[in-house]
Scaffold this active site. Structure first.
Site, PDB file in Angstrom:
ATOM      1  N   ARG B  15     -30.142  35.525   6.946  1.00  0.00           N
ATOM      2  CA  ARG B  15     -28.888  34.997   7.502  1.00  0.00           C
ATOM      3  C   ARG B  15     -28.415  35.832   8.693  1.00  0.00           C
ATOM      4  O   ARG B  15     -28.543  35.436   9.839  1.00  0.00           O
ATOM      5  CB  ARG B  15     -27.800  34.953   6.409  1.00  0.00           C
ATOM      6  N   ASP B  16     -27.932  37.022   8.462  1.00  0.00           N
ATOM      7  CA  ASP B  16     -27.342  37.805   9.549  1.00  0.00           C
ATOM      8  C   ASP B  16     -28.390  38.195  10.584  1.00  0.00           C
ATOM      9  O   ASP B  16     -28.111  38.222  11.787  1.00  0.00           O
ATOM     10  CB  ASP B  16     -26.681  39.070   8.973  1.00  0.00           C
ATOM     11  N   HIS B 207     -22.537  48.019   5.577  1.00  0.00           N
ATOM     12  CA  HIS B 207     -23.334  47.105   6.392  1.00  0.00           C
ATOM     13  C   HIS B 207     -23.363  47.671   7.812  1.00  0.00           C
ATOM     14  O   HIS B 207     -22.371  47.591   8.538  1.00  0.00           O
ATOM     15  CB  HIS B 207     -22.631  45.736   6.337  1.00  0.00           C
ATOM     16  N   HIS B 209     -25.183  48.141  11.653  1.00  0.00           N
ATOM     17  CA  HIS B 209     -26.140  47.756  12.695  1.00  0.00           C
ATOM     18  C   HIS B 209     -26.561  49.039  13.399  1.00  0.00           C
ATOM     19  O   HIS B 209     -25.844  50.038  13.392  1.00  0.00           O
ATOM     20  CB  HIS B 209     -25.497  46.753  13.658  1.00  0.00           C
ATOM     21  N   CYS B 240     -25.662  41.273  17.812  1.00  0.00           N
ATOM     22  CA  CYS B 240     -24.306  40.740  17.811  1.00  0.00           C
ATOM     23  C   CYS B 240     -24.117  40.075  19.150  1.00  0.00           C
ATOM     24  O   CYS B 240     -24.234  40.728  20.186  1.00  0.00           O
ATOM     25  CB  CYS B 240     -23.285  41.861  17.599  1.00  0.00           C
ATOM     26  N   ASN B 249     -29.459  44.597  12.582  1.00  0.00           N
ATOM     27  CA  ASN B 249     -29.123  45.267  11.342  1.00  0.00           C
ATOM     28  C   ASN B 249     -30.087  46.430  11.133  1.00  0.00           C
ATOM     29  O   ASN B 249     -31.223  46.420  11.615  1.00  0.00           O
ATOM     30  CB  ASN B 249     -29.337  44.298  10.170  1.00  0.00           C
TER      31      ASN B 249
END
Lengths: 299, 299
Positions: B15-16, B207, B209, B240, B249
């Site tokens: 997903r991310d 979380h 990055h 992003c 990530n």
């Protein structure tokens, strides 16, 4: 624990970084690199290596480079010397600080210089003796402190023994190197703690390669243990010719970014360091390995 | 401090990670990716996002992917839902865990969804209400916890307030995200500590990055504070869209390597994870961002 907020960065890019880069740079670029680094506020810049040009073609111009660089006031420019011959070449061009090199792994020394650890130290005893007489400071590198490409695990006791020996022999600073970048924070911390039981923390530096992406985490763990001297290379150049997939030294930009973000002082101007890293990567024709420089110079 | 040696990895790559990759992958590749991840021992894999395909073309096939993946026993497959419509689409294909998303920065919410933080939370209140009625667990993401591309600094008090609000509203877990990867360990630690004063540490995840290379160091600092849930993406995919030069990530492989090296347990088979990361990078036509996968797959 060390409560000091000052960290000294030992910039090893011009030596440890470049010696493992395939793109050969002209002496003029190396001279400009060191001069640019001198203008960032760094106080220790390892300038080159007086090893045999047969071993390290990239640094065959050591004498020319060392002679030409601008020696900024307050900045030391140590050079690596493998033996007395290298020491003499370095002294001829005015080097006033040198570094010697061994490994904590018997297998690594055996494979690379066909000597045991003790024999490798014996080989540079004449350097230490002469340096003492000359009032030249000697830095000692201990490599493979968290793993070896030949023997795998390296016993902490071996790291302690070699570090202690170098300190006893007069090295003013011992740099503990994870040459192949396999270490993780708990192991780095345990290794440093054990060495610091025998050698004062103030005489220790840590030296991480980022092969497995662990370098900054390892540095953080070692800072928590009290170390205040960190080796790094602008733009994260380098590698290890003996380890598959080994990548470069941790990037100085990324270390300085972390330290400043933590409220620690390095005296280094990060903007100038990033400019220098981007400039060097362009000279090498590579994407910089510094994440900070990538982020700061992204379009 | 949390003495547990078990860390749960929340794999957010499908997903991310993928939502910010430019190379569009067919549904079949995403399905294979998730099935491969399910076989690594991961217990939480964020499978996709039921946002509007206009916003995230990469995940327009959310329903098709979710329907087709093998639901391995003991593995959760949460999906992101922006609103009740997304929630309903997710439920239609059998999702039993969802995630909602807001930011700790007013400027970020304003710029991206033209809403204040409170308005952004109001928008998913119906989701939380319906999920409670349906017995569906909801994870809450708080982004920009250590910096914002629009407003710069983000006050810790704002992070605490938003995290606390999501927890009070019934989110079982709150993931604290450094969306643009600017944070450093001391700041990450201070932020986590402040949030943990208001929300139980056991309900928190971090979380990161890796834009500035700080992710693993930040994770180490947060582990030391006691967090035991870490978001990461296999092969370090993502980025992003709102932050210049922002990279993906933190790579799951690099996190797992560090944790296992520290004697912590994740239940993840690192070899299989590396294989999956290398496979995904080949599908995306990129060099993997995982240093571990690079080192392990070097020729």
């Amino acid at each position: 624990m060390n409560a000091s907020h000052h960290v000294r960065i030992v910039e090893v890019g011009p030596r440890d970084g470049l010696q493992n880069e395939k793109t050969l740079l002209p002496a003029s670029v190396k001279i400009e690199l060191i001069d640019r680094l001198s203008a960032t506020g760094l106080t220790t810049i390892e300038a080159t290596s007086f090893v045999s040009p047969k071993w390290v073609p990239q640094l065959a111009d050591a004498a020319e480079v060392f002679r030409a660089i601008h020696k900024a006031p307050g900045v030391s420019y140590p050079v690596l010397v493998p033996n007395l011959q290298g020491y003499e070449r370095a002294r001829e061009v005015g080097a006033s600080e040198v570094a010697v090199f061994t490994a904590a792994s018997e297998a690594f020394n055996r494979a690379n210089i066909n000597a045991s650890i003790d024999e490798s130290i014996d080989r540079f005893l004449p350097v230490l003796e002469r340096a003492r007489a000359d009032g030249v400071a000697v830095r000692g590198y201990v490599s493979t402190v968290l793993g070896c490409p030949y023997q795998g695990e390296v016993a902490i006791a071996d790291v302690v023994r070699v570090a202690r020996r170098l300190h006893d022999l007069g090295c003013h600073e011992i740099s503990l190197g994870d040459t192949i970048g396999v270490g993780t924070p708990a192991k780095a911390r345990a290794m440093l703690r054990a060495v610091a039981d025998e050698v004062p923390m103030g005489a220790l530096a840590v030296h991480f390669h980022d092969t497995y992406g662990q370098a900054l985490a390892n540095i953080l763990a070692c800072l928590e243990e009290g170390v205040r001297v960190i080796d790094s290379a602008v733009s994260g150049t380098g590698g290890c010719p003996y380890a598959k997939g080994a990548t470069g030294n941790v990037a100085s930009e990324d270390v300085v970014y972390m330290l400043h973000g933590m409220g620690m002082k390095t005296g280094v101007d990060l903007d100038r360091l990033v400019e220098t890293g981007a400039w060097l990567a362009a000279r090498l024709g590579t994407l910089t390995a510094s994440r900070v420089t990538r982020a700061r110079t992204a379009a």
